[in-house]
Design an enzyme around this catalytic site. Structure first.
Site, PDB file in Angstrom:
ATOM      1  N   ASP A  21     -39.155   5.425 -25.800  1.00  0.00           N
ATOM      2  CA  ASP A  21     -40.143   4.713 -26.598  1.00  0.00           C
ATOM      3  C   ASP A  21     -41.311   5.632 -26.948  1.00  0.00           C
ATOM      4  O   ASP A  21     -41.793   6.399 -26.114  1.00  0.00           O
ATOM      5  CB  ASP A  21     -40.646   3.511 -25.791  1.00  0.00           C
ATOM      6  CG  ASP A  21     -41.587   2.630 -26.567  1.00  0.00           C
ATOM      7  OD1 ASP A  21     -41.179   2.103 -27.620  1.00  0.00           O
ATOM      8  OD2 ASP A  21     -42.753   2.467 -26.121  1.00  0.00           O
ATOM      9  N   GLU A  66     -37.289   7.574 -30.031  1.00  0.00           N
ATOM     10  CA  GLU A  66     -37.980   6.814 -31.070  1.00  0.00           C
ATOM     11  C   GLU A  66     -39.168   7.681 -31.474  1.00  0.00           C
ATOM     12  O   GLU A  66     -40.224   7.636 -30.873  1.00  0.00           O
ATOM     13  CB  GLU A  66     -38.467   5.454 -30.565  1.00  0.00           C
ATOM     14  CG  GLU A  66     -39.132   4.645 -31.668  1.00  0.00           C
ATOM     15  CD  GLU A  66     -40.191   3.681 -31.177  1.00  0.00           C
ATOM     16  OE1 GLU A  66     -40.447   2.669 -31.865  1.00  0.00           O
ATOM     17  OE2 GLU A  66     -40.810   3.919 -30.126  1.00  0.00           O
TER      18      GLU A  66
END
Length: 559
Positions: free
Chosen positions: A223, A282
């Site tokens: 993330d 990401e």
């Protein structure tokens, strides 16, 4: 008529794939809170996910990616992690996680889990001690604590703003009750950013990687991978519209070169484990070339490519995205990734239904048109070289829920923006499994977000075995993708000449044609049809004969 060929004959089996299962895998994103509720409390959980794994196996995916299920106060749906080595009790136990991994492997699927390294929960032991112990606590060095500006430190240390709205700084209170230093949080105040220059932070996450790898996890989705390192001195940006700059421009906040040293150290750990364990970034970066740096041979294995998800339903724009994306990853020897929907964006069945306002409430638009375009876009995506990420429920053609009551919304950006932004809840409404029953089969105790009227008619039960359903289209597409050597593998496409509004490309033994226009357009007949998202007439004639490709339609062909 030829809707699509779920019963198409087998094609020549592809040659043995090169090392790297992820290079052409289809990976299904599971949002644990909204997939299946195993204990009837209205919240999805790990036992619920485990019970539905045979469905994913039958759908034809290669792996599943789980959003965070770690111990968390749930200020941001689990992305505020208090302990990466524990499971949030509402979602299950560590034993449940281990059993889910084991059963997925038994069914032949791999499991990727979210890792949240940019920030922790404000209830993380380190941060609690940093606040409780006050100035001088060694735990403060593991976060970004800074004195404020102004005569008495009443102003934030710099002009950075939060992705969720408002300032990126919150002032603390000293143990004696006096105003204290400020701490950085690029997201919600409950999500303080780690300072990755501190050795303890780096050591902790290397340990977390090993903890889950030892339990059989096949990989991690990282993330906010571009956010770990901040520019030295945390300089001002000098602009107020920073929320629109998430990875799109060079800033002292995002995509600093220092992140790559971190990922090289992670790659060395992953490579010591058997079975090709991976990490997927990401990473929002200003250019495709900057994004490709995250997947150099000694760093991460893949990075999400959001360009296709951000493209409009326009042939020229989509072709440019494909060319740019493939060229960027080819320069570093990586594989492309493609995605049309996820837990942070408006579902593509609604996005393609008409223009969606930026940073405002989504509009339902023309549902029929949106679904037709979405189905065509999915077939186009699945025909491209590289791996494809599917978001739970898109195989049912689920639309964005645009009319959730404000009091039901839980996206933290909704309140922080003054109810003008933060509408991610609309893509997180729990899955419908059955036509009727409590929460349409999601569980026996309702659902944490209200399901709209008519949700059951989009359910798995309603669509199963209906040859015209979106679910059966996905099943047919994934079955053909597994069998056909021209799908998924490789790193290039060969474009054919086509009318404006049409995309036509070739792969070995295969052609994909997509009409993005509002009317049928004539193309040369490429071969024998394999699959189509909408009905087409039975095709007869020699290669090159005229063929009317319907509006908003993708057709797969054997060449």
């Amino acid at each position: 008529m030829f809707p699509y060929a779920s019963d198409a004959p087998d094609t020549v089996a592809p040659a043995a794939a090169p090392p790297g299962w992820w290079r052409e895998a289809v990976i299904y994103q599971v949002y644990p809170r909204s997939f299946a509720d195993g204990n009837g409390d209205g919240m999805g959980d790990l036992p619920g996910i485990r019970s539905r794994l045979p469905y994913l196996k039958e759908l034809g995916v290669d792996a599943l990616w789980l959003n965070p299920f770690y111990a968390s106060p749930q200020a941001d749906a689990g992305y505020d992690v208090a302990d990466h080595r524990a499971v949030e009790p509402v979602l299950g136990t560590l034993a449940d996680a281990e059993e889910l991994i084991r059963y997925a492997h038994e069914l032949g699927m791999r499991v990727i889990v979210d890792l949240v390294p940019n920030h922790s929960s404000d209830q993380h032991e380190w941060f609690r001690r940093a606040r409780e112990e006050g100035p001088g606590s060694p735990y403060r060095d593991r976060y970004h604590f800074r004195p404020g500006k102004g005569a008495s430190g009443e102003l934030p240390p710099n002009d950075w703003t939060s992705v969720f709205g408002g300032p990126a700084w919150t002032r603390t209170e000293n143990p004696d009750g006096t105003p204290g230093d400020w701490y950085l949080h690029l997201f919600a105040p409950e999500q303080p950013d780690f300072d990755w220059e501190h050795p303890a932070v780096r050591h902790e996450f290397r340990s977390i990687l090993r903890f889950w790898l030892d339990r059989g996890i096949d990989g991690f989705r990282v993330d906010v991978a571009q956010g770990l390192i901040k520019a030295e001195g945390l300089p001002d940006i000098g602009r107020t519209d920073q929320r629109r700059m998430l990875g799109t421009e060079a800033t002292p906040i995002w995509d600093q070169d220092g992140v790559h040293e971190i990922y090289r150290s992670w790659r060395r750990i992953l490579d010591t484990y058997p079975g090709e364990r991976i990490a997927v970034a990401e990473a929002w970066a200003p250019t495709a070339e900057r994004t490709a740096l995250y997947v150099r041979p000694d760093e991460l294995h893949q990075t999400f490519n959001f360009a296709l998800m951000g493209a409009s339903w326009d042939a020229e724009e989509i072709r440019q995205v494909v060319d740019t994306s493939l060229e960027a990853v080819r320069t570093v020897g990586a594989s492309a990734t493609w995605v049309l929907s996820n837990h942070d964006t408006c579902r593509h069945a609604t996005r393609f239904a008409g223009p969606q306002p930026e940073g405002q409430r989504h509009r339902a638009g023309d549902r029929t048109l949106g679904l037709r375009r979405a189905r065509a876009a999915t077939l186009l995506m699945l025909a491209l070289p590289g791996s494809a990420y599917l978001y739970q429920g898109e195989e049912l053609g689920l639309p964005e829920v645009t009319d959730l009551p404000d009091e039901a919304r839980q996206d933290p950006a909704f309140a922080r923006s003054g109810e003008t932004d933060g509408f991610r809840d609309g893509c997180r409404v729990p899955m419908p499994w059955t036509v009727a029953g409590p929460s349409h089969g999601f569980g026996t105790g309702g659902s944490w977000l209200p399901q709209p009227e008519g949700w059951g008619m989009l359910s798995v039960e309603a669509q199963m075995s209906d040859p015209d359903s979106t679910l059966e289209l996905y099943r047919a597409a994934l079955a053909l993708r597994r069998r056909h050597p021209g799908l998924g593998a490789g790193d290039t496409v060969q474009w054919d000449d086509a009318p404006d509004g049409v995309l036509a490309f070739r792969r070995p033994g295969f052609v994909c044609t997509t009409n993005t226009a509002d009317r049928a357009l004539t193309i040369p007949l490429p071969g024998r049809p394999l699959l189509s998202n909408s009905p087409i007439e039975d095709v007869e004639g020699p290669p090159g004969a005229a063929f009317a490709l319907p509006a908003h339609t993708t057709v797969w062909w054997t060449a």
